[in-house]
Design an enzyme around this catalytic site. Structure first.
Site, PDB file in Angstrom:
ATOM      1  N   HIS A  84      -5.388   7.293  -2.597  1.00 62.92           N
ATOM      2  CA  HIS A  84      -6.396   6.282  -2.034  1.00 62.92           C
ATOM      3  C   HIS A  84      -7.471   5.998  -2.982  1.00 62.92           C
ATOM      4  CE1 HIS A  84      -5.142   6.903   2.358  1.00 62.92           C
ATOM      5  NE2 HIS A  84      -4.291   6.133   2.016  1.00 62.92           N
ATOM      6  N   HIS A 138       0.920  -1.152   0.016  1.00 63.98           N
ATOM      7  CA  HIS A 138      -0.111   0.148  -0.123  1.00 63.98           C
ATOM      8  C   HIS A 138       0.896   1.133  -0.028  1.00 63.98           C
ATOM      9  CE1 HIS A 138      -3.582   2.263   1.297  1.00 63.98           C
ATOM     10  NE2 HIS A 138      -2.665   3.227   1.659  1.00 63.98           N
ATOM     11  N   GLU A 139       1.959   1.410   0.994  1.00 67.22           N
ATOM     12  CA  GLU A 139       2.633   2.542   1.044  1.00 67.22           C
ATOM     13  C   GLU A 139       3.542   2.837  -0.042  1.00 67.22           C
ATOM     14  OE1 GLU A 139       2.071   4.686   3.064  1.00 67.22           O
ATOM     15  OE2 GLU A 139       0.722   3.394   4.226  1.00 67.22           O
ATOM     16  N   HIS A 141       1.716   4.834  -2.700  1.00 68.61           N
ATOM     17  CA  HIS A 141       1.828   6.326  -2.489  1.00 68.61           C
ATOM     18  C   HIS A 141       2.991   6.862  -3.176  1.00 68.61           C
ATOM     19  CE1 HIS A 141      -1.863   6.346  -0.453  1.00 68.61           C
ATOM     20  NE2 HIS A 141      -1.789   6.035   0.828  1.00 68.61           N
TER      21      HIS A 141
END
Length: 203
Positions: free
Chosen positions: A132, A122-123, A126
């Site tokens: 998101h 997930h990170e 980014h």
């Protein structure tokens, strides 16, 4: 697709290195192999290559496990709450950096605690420029939804990353298989599996 995509990297070969390891007993080698798996999820779905750099080389994505206030203006809140955060491309020296909350119950291959691989994937999203998404089940959904033994990007994640960097070379239109289940690891060798239910928060 994501609500919005921030700036992207102007190159497709990115370097990474762990600058500060967690304080628990997971060990540097297990952390490195976990992050290699996490980066491979994105390189399997987009025209990206990730290289782990040696200590003497400049690094695009710096990874640290931090506690509380750690100098970036976004302090962690101990166990629960924010699990980790990352910085988008185009933000100067801190671009792409990933910080994990060292006070979380990080685990691997277990329904107990918080799965480090999933949060890392997930990170990294980014770090690559993805925001998101509202799509539940996507890796870029803003809350941790529990351990997934067969981790893979959702269609929404794939569309988002390929909009930034294009599909992987040599495999157009072919969706890669999910990651194989990882070897189980929990701090000290055991953990109450219900801890995860108390730690399901945003990151």
């Amino acid at each position: 697709m994501p609500e919005d995509s921030r700036s992207r990297w102007s190159k497709k070969i990115l370097t990474w290195r762990v600058f500060k390891h967690p304080s628990n007993d997971i060990g540097p080698e297990r952390v490195r192999s976990t992050l290699q798996r996490a980066f491979s999820v994105w390189s399997a779905n987009a025209d990206l290559t990730f290289l782990e750099e040696q200590e003497t080389d400049p690094t695009d994505i710096r990874i640290l496990f931090e506690s509380g206030e750690h100098g970036d203006g976004d302090p962690f809140d101990r166990e629960g709450g924010t699990l980790a955060h990352a910085f988008f491309p185009g933000q100067g020296e801190i671009s792409g950096d990933i910080h994990f909350d060292d006070d979380e119950n990080w685990t691997l291959g277990s329904y107990a605690g918080i799965n480090l691989t999933q949060v890392a994937v997930h990170e990294i999203g980014h770090s690559l420029g993805l925001e998101h998404t509202r799509v539940r089940g996507a890796i870029m959904f803003p809350s941790y939804e529990g351990y997934r033994p067969n981790l893979a990007l959702a269609e929404d994640d794939i569309l988002g990353i390929q909009a930034l960097y294009g599909p992987p070379k040599g495999a157009p239109g072919r969706e890669p298989p999910p990651l194989a289940p990882e070897e189980e690891w929990v701090p000290g060798g055991s953990m109450n599996p219900w801890i995860q239910l108390l730690s399901c928060c945003f990151f």
